[in-house]
Scaffold this active site. Sequence first.
Site: not given
Ligand code: NAP
Ligand code: HSE
Length: 430
Positions: A14, A105, A132, A187, A190, A201, A205, A302
């Site tokens: 993200v 969330k 959400v 991507g 989680e 999850d 939400k 995504g």
């Molecule tokens: P991700 O790809 O695992 O990225 C997490 C990021 O957080 C990484 O860059 C990581 O750093 C950084 N991080 C972790 N611990 C940290 C700390 N203590 N200090 C500073 N940075 C730290 O996760 P993501 O998919 O982007 O998701 C991020 C959030 O958005 C989550 O809460 C997820 O539930 C939510 N979300 C995700 C999506 C989706 O489709 N992926 C959709 C909606 C919501 P490094 O890269 O250096 O390890």
């Molecule tokens: N892992 C979550 C999902 C990301 O698949 O819906 C969006 O919150």
Amino acid sequence: MADTNVALIGLGTVGSGVARLLMENADRLARHAGRRLVLRQVVVQDLKKPRDVRLPAGLVSTDLSRITADKDTQVVALLMGGVEPARTIALKVLESGKDIVTANKALLAAHGEELFARARELGRSIAFEAAVAGGIPIIANLSQCLSANQIQSIHAILNGTSNYILTQMEAHGASYADAVADAQRLGYAEADPTMDVDGSDAAQKLAILAHLAFGAHADWEKISRAGIDTLDLADMRYAKELGYRIKLLAVAQLTAAGLELHVSPTLVKLGTPLAEVRGAYNAVSVVGDSVGRVFFSGLGAGQMPTASAVVADLIDMAVGRAAITFRTLEMWSATAPRVPISDFQNVAGRYYLRFHVADQPSVLAEIAGLLGKQDISIASVIQHEDEAAGVVPLVIMTHNTTEGAVSRALAAIERVAFKRGPSVRMRVYN
Ligand code: NAP
Ligand code: HSE
């Protein structure tokens, strides 16, 4: 007009999408916000990790104090997952005088009350559109566009990973393990996909939506939930035969007794909008007392769909809209009216039941009798021949009953001699 300076914590799926939007579409965003959104700092955990976005040298560090100490940064996008240290970092950010936009969330469902109270004390705001249903603007719609309504129900597909896995298995014959691996690669999942596939999850939400739509202080861990992790392909086939498709459905239904909240794999009638939601798409079907039914659909997981929601919140923060919404919403406030949460055992509905039973006389009659004892009426039955020697699956669709009645009937059926394996139960949504 002065710029709005933005910092990111997290540059994963993200965060990289948000950075890309801020860097590559700066002029468009400036037109929409009436000022420039300037990316000043990014904090990550591991500086050596390869990133799929190019940022100016010196922007990225592992030092949170570079953000908290920077008096000129107004908004921080908290884009790391999990509860701790995200909670501690969020408190530090608020205490350093900055507003927060987050997609996390899990953090809000666990500590929304504490974080929102602290933000209110400090005169700061928190916006969370991306938390959400990814790219679907459901938070804005519930908090603004539908605010004339008493919301009566929400039926939603809120986990993109689960919906993607179900689609891959059903439409493309993929194995569960391959579909999970693909969801991770793309991507959607989680960092630990357990909470995607076990219904947690979606429950987190749903708890957030329940706060927003009904003022319910719902503890997500108490929401009855089941995931797709134990789903059997056989049930997907029987569902299809019966004219349904299995979806991981999150439900909030207001009744005279209170608010029903549950998440479970559910048979949804083929041809209805929710049944046709495919891949990583989410959908939210809302009924309001004035508006009637409104249906939202879009990518729920995504990189860019989620980044779209995060950046919209950053623009709302820059313009001042987010602060107004935050103040008027009173979400997670101790003074907000509370709606009681109904006991799940009293929740009504139709059920799909599957038993593995010995192929012998009076088995069907005995099962029907045990269901009848709980006032459960049978709507239809499927029993195919030529299964493994002496054992047949028996699939039953019930008329309307309650969760409690089904639990009692299944407990009684569990004790009969002709049973040959675990029973399956799923709710049915027409
Ligand atoms: P991700 O790809 O695992 O990225 C997490 C990021 O957080 C990484 O860059 C990581 O750093 C950084 N991080 C972790 N611990 C940290 C700390 N203590 N200090 C500073 N940075 C730290 O996760 P993501 O998919 O982007 O998701 C991020 C959030 O958005 C989550 O809460 C997820 O539930 C939510 N979300 C995700 C999506 C989706 O489709 N992926 C959709 C909606 C919501 P490094 O890269 O250096 O390890
Ligand atoms: N892992 C979550 C999902 C990301 O698949 O819906 C969006 O919150």
